[in-house]
Scaffold this active site. Structure first.
Site, PDB file in Angstrom:
ATOM      1  CB  SER A   1      -0.967  -0.048   1.189  1.00 50.57           C
ATOM      2  OG  SER A   1      -1.985   0.911   1.057  1.00 50.57           O
TER       3      SER A   1
ATOM      4  CG  ASP B   1      -7.380  -3.268  -2.210  1.00 52.67           C
ATOM      5  OD1 ASP B   1      -7.955  -2.316  -1.655  1.00 52.67           O
ATOM      6  OD2 ASP B   1      -6.139  -3.418  -2.201  1.00 52.67           O
TER       7      ASP B   1
ATOM      8  CG  HIS C   1      -5.529  -2.631   0.937  1.00 54.69           C
ATOM      9  ND1 HIS C   1      -4.938  -2.407  -0.292  1.00 54.69           N
ATOM     10  CD2 HIS C   1      -4.906  -1.785   1.801  1.00 54.69           C
ATOM     11  CE1 HIS C   1      -4.009  -1.470  -0.175  1.00 54.69           C
ATOM     12  NE2 HIS C   1      -3.961  -1.078   1.088  1.00 54.69           N
TER      13      HIS C   1
END
Length: 283
Positions: free
Chosen positions: A148, A227, A261
């Site tokens: 991320s 996600d 995620h």
């Protein structure tokens, strides 16, 4: 540097350290997994892992399950914190996506952030030299990966500092921050209004400016299709995919149905990333 605690793990050692950073001007924490050969004193290749928003130097080692294969491959793992802590700046902890836990792996230029929010210089000038001098890791065989915000950090640091990292990969990176809300908030807040400066910290912009493939052996990215941040257009892997195609950079971008995620996603594919790096680092 001060060893805060240590744990035996798959024949190696999971260690947590604290030290004073001259670049940050504050105490910083980081963690290291040393595989069995390193515990015995032999220099081993290493991977630097950069975690995402709200995480700490502990998150990856507790949640990702990377130590088992790192032990087998005899690769060290290094994980810094995600920002300075304890600076006492007004508003530093008001947002989960800016300030504390959200350093974005760059050096801020705006006030008051420029004083301590210097994560890029911290990693390159403080953390890595310290680890290389105090622990049995070979910085000539160093890869970088992250998740991320940390995937953004891995891709941008690898591209901004040619030769420092011999391999790179990412999980669900913020791949085009100049075009997403997270990026606008972080880059605007840390760097001000100069969009040209923003582009210098955008993996897709950096890659599209390359005249030859910076990582000819290939870059690996995994992205879950469930996600929510992908769906909300925070990640934009297609921009990095297009930039790699333009630059002639080999990219394996794997899109996985059903994965979100979080760290269950990372657990599922972390072994592939370790093997990707091991192959390129000659581990």
């Amino acid at each position: 540097m001060e060893l805060k605690n240590a744990h035996a793990c798959f024949g190696g050692a999971q260690r947590y350290y604290e030290h004073h950073s001259s670049e940050i001007g504050l105490a910083m924490k980081f963690s290291v997994y040393l595989p069995p050969k390193a515990v015995m004193g032999e220099k081993v290749p290493a991977l630097l892992y950069l975690a995402g928003l709200t995480c700490t130097e502990e998150t990856f080692f507790i949640k990702a399950g990377a130590q088992r294969l790192a032990s087998e491959l005899n690769i060290a793992l290094i994980c810094p914190d995600t920002s300075p802590r304890g600076a006492g700046l007004a508003g530093e902890a008001d947002s989960w996506d800016f300030g504390v836990g959200a350093g974005f792996y760059l050096d801020a230029t705006t006030k008051p952030w420029a004083l301590h929010w210097r994560m890029e210089s911290y990693i390159l000038n403080d953390l890595l030299p310290l680890v290389g001098s105090k622990l049995p890791v070979d910085l000539q065989r160093l890869g970088i990966f992250g998740h991320s915000m940390g995937g953004h950090g891995a891709l941008t640091l690898a591209l901004r500092h040619p030769g420092r990292f011999k391999s790179v990969s990412a999980f669900a990176p913020i791949a085009n921050p100049i075009n997403c809300p997270w990026g606008h908030k972080a880059l605007g807040g840390y760097l001000g209004d100069d969009k040209a400066e923003w582009a210098r910290h955008d993996a897709s912009e950096l890659m599209s400016a390359q005249t030859a493939a910076p990582f000819p052996a290939g870059i690996l990215i995994d992205q879950g299709l469930a996600d929510k941040f992908l769906i909300e257009k925070q990640l934009l892997p297609e921009a990095f995919e297009a930039a790699c195609a333009k630059a002639g950079q080999p990219l394996t971008l794997r899109r996985h149905a059903g994965y979100d995620h979080g760290y269950y996603f990372i657990q599922s594919f972390v072994d592939d990333h370790l093997r990707h790096h091991a192959q390129q680092l000659g581990a």
